[in-house]
Design a protein around this motif. Sequence first.
Motif, PDB file in Angstrom:
ATOM      1  N   GLU A  90     -77.922 -46.498  60.022  1.00 54.10           N
ATOM      2  CA  GLU A  90     -78.581 -46.775  61.500  1.00 54.10           C
ATOM      3  C   GLU A  90     -76.967 -47.605  61.749  1.00 54.10           C
ATOM      4  O   GLU A  90     -76.728 -47.544  63.087  1.00 54.10           O
ATOM      5  CB  GLU A  90     -79.714 -47.560  61.444  1.00 54.10           C
ATOM      6  N   GLU A  91     -76.422 -48.306  61.107  1.00 53.62           N
ATOM      7  CA  GLU A  91     -75.298 -49.101  61.485  1.00 53.62           C
ATOM      8  C   GLU A  91     -73.941 -48.256  61.514  1.00 53.62           C
ATOM      9  O   GLU A  91     -73.382 -48.456  62.491  1.00 53.62           O
ATOM     10  CB  GLU A  91     -74.900 -50.128  60.181  1.00 53.62           C
ATOM     11  N   LYS A 147     -73.651 -45.184  62.223  1.00 53.70           N
ATOM     12  CA  LYS A 147     -73.829 -43.894  63.250  1.00 53.70           C
ATOM     13  C   LYS A 147     -73.758 -44.739  64.618  1.00 53.70           C
ATOM     14  O   LYS A 147     -73.348 -43.837  65.584  1.00 53.70           O
ATOM     15  CB  LYS A 147     -75.087 -43.105  63.063  1.00 53.70           C
ATOM     16  N   LYS A 148     -73.953 -45.888  64.693  1.00 53.65           N
ATOM     17  CA  LYS A 148     -73.209 -46.584  66.085  1.00 53.65           C
ATOM     18  C   LYS A 148     -72.204 -46.002  66.774  1.00 53.65           C
ATOM     19  O   LYS A 148     -71.924 -45.951  67.869  1.00 53.65           O
ATOM     20  CB  LYS A 148     -73.329 -48.354  66.119  1.00 53.65           C
ATOM     21  N   ASP A 180     -77.126 -39.368  67.341  1.00 50.66           N
ATOM     22  CA  ASP A 180     -76.854 -39.774  68.801  1.00 50.66           C
ATOM     23  C   ASP A 180     -75.730 -39.176  69.331  1.00 50.66           C
ATOM     24  O   ASP A 180     -75.204 -39.610  70.225  1.00 50.66           O
ATOM     25  CB  ASP A 180     -76.963 -41.297  68.858  1.00 50.66           C
ATOM     26  N   ILE A 220     -81.474 -46.021  54.845  1.00 49.92           N
ATOM     27  CA  ILE A 220     -81.503 -45.930  56.376  1.00 49.92           C
ATOM     28  C   ILE A 220     -80.591 -47.141  57.111  1.00 49.92           C
ATOM     29  O   ILE A 220     -79.973 -46.836  58.105  1.00 49.92           O
ATOM     30  CB  ILE A 220     -83.022 -45.868  56.687  1.00 49.92           C
TER      31      ILE A 220
END
Length: 490
Positions: free
Chosen positions: A319-320, A322-323, A350, A315
């Motif tokens: 999260e990193e 997908k920025k 996102d 995770i």
Amino acid sequence: MSINLNTYDVPTREGRLGSITGYFGDLNDLVTRSRCGKLKNRERCFSQSSSCASGCALGQLLMIRDVAVIYHAPSGCSNVGSGTEVLAGQLASRINVSYNSVVVGTDMNENDTIFGSLNSVRKIVLNTYEQYHPKAIFISSSCVSGVIGEDIDSIAPDLQDELGIPVISVHCEGFKSRIWASGFDIADHAVLKGIVKPPQEKRNVINFKNFFESHRPQITELFAEFGVKPQFLYSNTTVEELEHLSESLATVCVCGTLGTYLGNGLEELYGVPYVRTINPMGVIGFETWLREIGKVIDKTEEVEAYIARQREKFIPLIEEEKKALKGLRAVIGMGPGYTYEIARVLQELDMEVVWALAWHYDYKYDNGEVPPALDHLLDNSPDNIKLSVADQQNYEVLNVLNKYKPDVYFSRHPGSTVWAVKQGFSAVYVADEYMAFGYEGTLRLIKAIKDAVTNRSFEKNLAKRSKLPYTDWWYQQNVDAFLKGEKNNG
């Protein structure tokens, strides 16, 4: 609708599931009309060529090892099996097993079409058995043999008694359905009717319906965490293994469109639970899918422990990574089993889904419920996504792309992808069914998207040198310009 093994034929998706190939509207409208039974197909006054159910049906059956498919068709039609035969052999060599399956065309000619040729079919079946000694034989109709009413159902039982192996008639006349995914159901019906046997004992196995088992080692390792083994279907499956599908703990699939008939059939006929969730794509889909499997096989604690370990590992990376994707705009054009699932995954990353095209739409699966992906999207999507059902109509896809000018286009079919690239749009070809599978697959998808949108020189150069057949007049039309009937299926 119940599964009826007393018939040789399978109702089409249009008749059985109310499936459609023409729609223009949005997510809210599509799901609302599906739930209340008011969804209607919109016919086209112009249509490009599409695909044939025979390709899906024979493609599935030819994945089975040591079988013969006798395709009662003109020679040109028999070409649908040649590519699958090569691919299946390559997949078998990856795991060091012998494939030994064959597709044989009956080479129907004008004389056969006028007078019939069942005697020739019988001779071809006997000759094929003598030469290849398959463990099962499928005799398949085609458009031509179907139109003249060749009674392949009458010779299959006699040949089965004579040869002592399953000989099963398969009805995949392409003209019966505009939805080529009906071919998946046709193949599953043949397996359920002619090969699967009633259970004798439960086995520590989960039936896994997928396309090409490209992640066989990973799935085997995953299921071993919970003390079970996967039975991949149908790639590299043997006839003996298919006989025991009714003894498995559960059936799961990588694509709801692919798995609905077999999964519901095994549950209805033999009580094998069918795991009906959103597909195991992206983090949410994978975890939802795993948790439901855990409930069905009574391994909830083991599943939760596995998820906890994997989340700690993956995770933070997801999260990193997908920025870099935040705010990117996407258009999707795939089969319905992937269009709505990939839309959900992109929203997890996102990204904004500005339009989603599905090649057809099953507004109810065989259990009578709206496909889980649509229900999930309606409940969780931040936007009311614009949707259409396009049946691989590229002229509609290009109209949408030109109007919305997305950052990236996603497709599972190379022909559609090529046209988008010729327009100058970055494209991600989601050929691998496991491209977004689980945590590692989500990371692979993120990397593929980043690669596609970072370097766009190829698309730009190709677009400059490609003359497309679409005029400014067409790009100015609404995407539903060739759909007859009231807008939004009202």
